[in-house]
Enzyme design. Sequence first.
Site, PDB file in Angstrom:
ATOM      1  N   GLU A   1      36.130  31.126  40.778  1.00 15.78           N
ATOM      2  CA  GLU A   1      35.727  29.969  39.972  1.00 15.78           C
ATOM      3  C   GLU A   1      36.100  30.167  38.505  1.00 15.78           C
ATOM      4  OE1 GLU A   1      33.769  31.638  42.177  1.00 15.78           O
ATOM      5  OE2 GLU A   1      33.983  30.100  43.736  1.00 15.78           O
TER       6      GLU A   1
ATOM      7  N   GLU B   1      33.912  34.837  50.068  1.00 16.19           N
ATOM      8  CA  GLU B   1      33.800  36.223  49.619  1.00 16.19           C
ATOM      9  C   GLU B   1      32.333  36.546  49.361  1.00 16.19           C
ATOM     10  OE1 GLU B   1      35.286  37.397  45.641  1.00 16.19           O
ATOM     11  OE2 GLU B   1      36.280  39.038  46.690  1.00 16.19           O
TER      12      GLU B   1
ATOM     13  N   CYS C   1      37.320  43.982  45.719  1.00 16.26           N
ATOM     14  CA  CYS C   1      38.081  42.734  45.883  1.00 16.26           C
ATOM     15  C   CYS C   1      38.899  42.771  47.170  1.00 16.26           C
ATOM     16  CB  CYS C   1      38.965  42.505  44.677  1.00 16.26           C
ATOM     17  SG  CYS C   1      39.860  43.975  44.176  1.00 16.26           S
TER      18      CYS C   1
ATOM     19  N   GLU D   1      43.377  38.067  39.150  1.00 19.64           N
ATOM     20  CA  GLU D   1      43.076  38.786  40.395  1.00 19.64           C
ATOM     21  C   GLU D   1      41.672  38.353  40.816  1.00 19.64           C
ATOM     22  OE1 GLU D   1      41.564  40.599  42.708  1.00 19.64           O
ATOM     23  OE2 GLU D   1      42.050  42.699  42.253  1.00 19.64           O
TER      24      GLU D   1
ATOM     25  N   GLY E   1      38.232  32.364  37.371  1.00 16.40           N
ATOM     26  CA  GLY E   1      39.682  32.535  37.316  1.00 16.40           C
ATOM     27  C   GLY E   1      40.416  31.200  37.291  1.00 16.40           C
TER      28      GLY E   1
ATOM     29  N   LYS F   1      37.460  42.532  27.010  1.00 18.82           N
ATOM     30  CA  LYS F   1      36.083  42.035  27.159  1.00 18.82           C
ATOM     31  C   LYS F   1      35.600  42.527  28.507  1.00 18.82           C
ATOM     32  CE  LYS F   1      33.519  39.299  28.659  1.00 18.82           C
ATOM     33  NZ  LYS F   1      32.430  39.778  29.562  1.00 18.82           N
TER      34      LYS F   1
ATOM     35  N   GLY G   1      38.125  38.850  38.451  1.00 16.76           N
ATOM     36  CA  GLY G   1      36.767  38.366  38.635  1.00 16.76           C
ATOM     37  C   GLY G   1      36.719  37.278  39.689  1.00 16.76           C
TER      38      GLY G   1
HETATM   39  P1  NAI Z   1      32.748  36.470  36.902  1.00 15.70           P
HETATM   40  O1  NAI Z   1      34.054  35.926  37.312  1.00 15.70           O
HETATM   41  O2  NAI Z   1      31.729  35.558  36.303  1.00 15.70           O
HETATM   42  O3  NAI Z   1      32.959  37.658  35.835  1.00 15.70           O
HETATM   43  C1  NAI Z   1      34.178  38.369  35.651  1.00 15.70           C
HETATM   44  C2  NAI Z   1      34.468  38.506  34.169  1.00 15.70           C
HETATM   45  O4  NAI Z   1      34.715  37.219  33.633  1.00 15.70           O
HETATM   46  C3  NAI Z   1      33.322  39.092  33.342  1.00 15.70           C
HETATM   47  O5  NAI Z   1      33.857  39.909  32.312  1.00 15.70           O
HETATM   48  C4  NAI Z   1      32.693  37.860  32.744  1.00 15.70           C
HETATM   49  O6  NAI Z   1      32.018  38.111  31.527  1.00 15.70           O
HETATM   50  C5  NAI Z   1      33.898  36.988  32.503  1.00 15.70           C
HETATM   51  N1  NAI Z   1      33.612  35.558  32.407  1.00 15.70           N
HETATM   52  C6  NAI Z   1      32.628  34.856  33.029  1.00 15.70           C
HETATM   53  N2  NAI Z   1      32.696  33.560  32.683  1.00 15.70           N
HETATM   54  C7  NAI Z   1      33.742  33.425  31.840  1.00 15.70           C
HETATM   55  C8  NAI Z   1      34.329  32.324  31.159  1.00 15.70           C
HETATM   56  N3  NAI Z   1      33.848  31.105  31.258  1.00 15.70           N
HETATM   57  N4  NAI Z   1      35.418  32.561  30.392  1.00 15.70           N
HETATM   58  C9  NAI Z   1      35.938  33.789  30.286  1.00 15.70           C
HETATM   59  N5  NAI Z   1      35.419  34.864  30.893  1.00 15.70           N
HETATM   60  C10 NAI Z   1      34.338  34.692  31.667  1.00 15.70           C
HETATM   61  O7  NAI Z   1      32.135  37.226  38.144  1.00 15.70           O
HETATM   62  P2  NAI Z   1      30.582  37.496  38.467  1.00 15.70           P
HETATM   63  O8  NAI Z   1      29.759  36.301  38.104  1.00 15.70           O
HETATM   64  O9  NAI Z   1      30.226  38.755  37.792  1.00 15.70           O
HETATM   65  O10 NAI Z   1      30.610  37.684  40.040  1.00 15.70           O
HETATM   66  C11 NAI Z   1      30.528  36.555  40.892  1.00 15.70           C
HETATM   67  C12 NAI Z   1      31.360  36.712  42.126  1.00 15.70           C
HETATM   68  O11 NAI Z   1      32.728  36.905  41.771  1.00 15.70           O
HETATM   69  C13 NAI Z   1      31.054  37.916  42.991  1.00 15.70           C
HETATM   70  O12 NAI Z   1      29.992  37.657  43.849  1.00 15.70           O
HETATM   71  C14 NAI Z   1      32.344  38.116  43.740  1.00 15.70           C
HETATM   72  O13 NAI Z   1      32.396  37.262  44.854  1.00 15.70           O
HETATM   73  C15 NAI Z   1      33.392  37.690  42.738  1.00 15.70           C
HETATM   74  N6  NAI Z   1      34.012  38.850  42.049  1.00 15.70           N
HETATM   75  C16 NAI Z   1      35.290  39.198  42.348  1.00 15.70           C
HETATM   76  C17 NAI Z   1      35.855  40.309  41.765  1.00 15.70           C
HETATM   77  C18 NAI Z   1      37.249  40.741  42.055  1.00 15.70           C
HETATM   78  O14 NAI Z   1      37.508  41.924  42.137  1.00 15.70           O
HETATM   79  N7  NAI Z   1      38.219  39.871  42.148  1.00 15.70           N
HETATM   80  C19 NAI Z   1      35.107  41.160  40.841  1.00 15.70           C
HETATM   81  C20 NAI Z   1      33.786  40.670  40.528  1.00 15.70           C
HETATM   82  C21 NAI Z   1      33.275  39.569  41.135  1.00 15.70           C
END
Ligand code: NAI
Length: 488
Positions: A242, A392, A295, A261, A244, A186, A239
Amino acid sequence: MSTVELPRLQRGLFIGGAWREESSTGTTFDVVAPASEEHLATLPAASAEDVDAAVRAAHAAFEGAWGRLSGADRGKLMYKLAELMERDLEVFVTLEALDVGRPAFEPRAVDIPNAIDVVRHFAGWADKIEGRLIDALPNFGRPRHSYTLREPLGVVAAITAWNVPTMLACWKLAPALAAGNTVVLKPAEDAPLTALHLAALVEEAGFPAGTLNVVTGLGPVAGAALVAHPGVDKVSFTGSLEVGREIGVQCAREFKRCTLELGGKSPQIVLADADVAAVVPGIAGGFLANQGEVCAAGTRIFVARSLYDDVVEGVGEIARSVVLGDPFDAATQMGALINARQRDKVMSYISAGVEEGARLVAGGERPDRPGYFVAPTVFADGTNDLRIAREEIFGPVGLLVPFDDVAEAVRAANDTRYGLAAYLWTSDVSAAHTLARQVKAGTVWVNGAGAPDARLPWGGLKQSGVGRELGYAGIEANTEEKVVTVVL
Ligand code: NAI
Ligand code: MG
């Protein structure tokens, strides 16, 4: 932007080896180019029913054609995939630069070659996953012949972020497939295009139907349905902290395997012996590459006081000189943030930095142009207690903090809930190795920064996540070790 053609693109859900142009509910979402705000594609937003179909297809392939392949044959298909990715390198570069809004030279030089290398690396593992013969005690006086089998888990759900989408997808699917699992991917709704091209190449390479399934869609719908699905044996997520945490809790409830991660707030420590002119570009690149949407970005920069003014000046100068622009313009050094929400989040952190009294050395503003751009921003003279030092930001923002003794710098570096990476700048070999042991991070770089290598375990301590990807750790994370005992 108008000079760049969107490569031929599959626009459906890839389930059981077939493309579905519509989701079961007919719901769609739009994909936008962050650097121009142009519409790129409208894709089906997978429903829980579509996710169920993908998991069933993956399960059938695991029990069927993929599960029956030898490791060597899995490896052959993966080598073929790597070859096709190499053939289509520019397709991936174009899709990723458009979709993420990052300068094309970055995916061309780093991400896509890394993704291809990861697929090849794990293709090589596919026929080298071995058990162990263990000299156990006799069983009621009779000798025992005990050995282990390292077996795949079943269906692996890969949920990825938008910042480096092709690499993240390959970091998850390559070790999972090498070990004999099947995958439902996904991709992030903000940058899903390269995942669709990967699926098209998996199809072209001739993988059995259902080995890799791709469901485009929204996190709270498609992502959540995937995590909750009883047919999923493991979730691998990159991602936000929160999301995670939620995924980790859900996986624990169902005893699903889980790799997380979750980013970081990585420190850079510049020791007094460092050669300022030589290290300043690396320090700046450590938090400005990919618009700071990394990240492992080294966003808290602790500098020995004797060098502090020079480093602040050097890093500030680099930040001010960065050329923002169209991803396909050869002069462009930095692109746009992924969406308006992320830009606004970054701008609010910049305001917080100013309000909390850090000194703005460079940037701080939004350029007046289309696209979600934020100027590279450097703060100095803050402390490790500021919000911009604790949370972050995921944008091109760094904070420089002076230190008087190294122990104090290490304490401050470790004073964070995260622990993904750390960067040391010094030519003192002994100090480098000593500090490498003292900083709490999954990866320590000395005198450089770059992408993780396929052969090296990748992951974080503390709230940066759970588990490791890549290298042999990636194989371990996608298998279980079974014991077989024959009483002789
Ligand atoms: P996110 O954590 O919402 O999205 C990451 C993935 O998780 C996407 O594929 C999304 O569709 C999926 N996702 C979202 N909600 C979900 C749920 N309830 N159940 C299962 N999957 C779900 O990240 P977002 O909103 O795009 O970015 C927000 C913040 O996260 C950024 O500002 C940054 O601080 C952090 N981030 C960290 C990353 C890393 O490399 N560890 C990468 C991207 C964002
Ligand atoms: Mg989100």
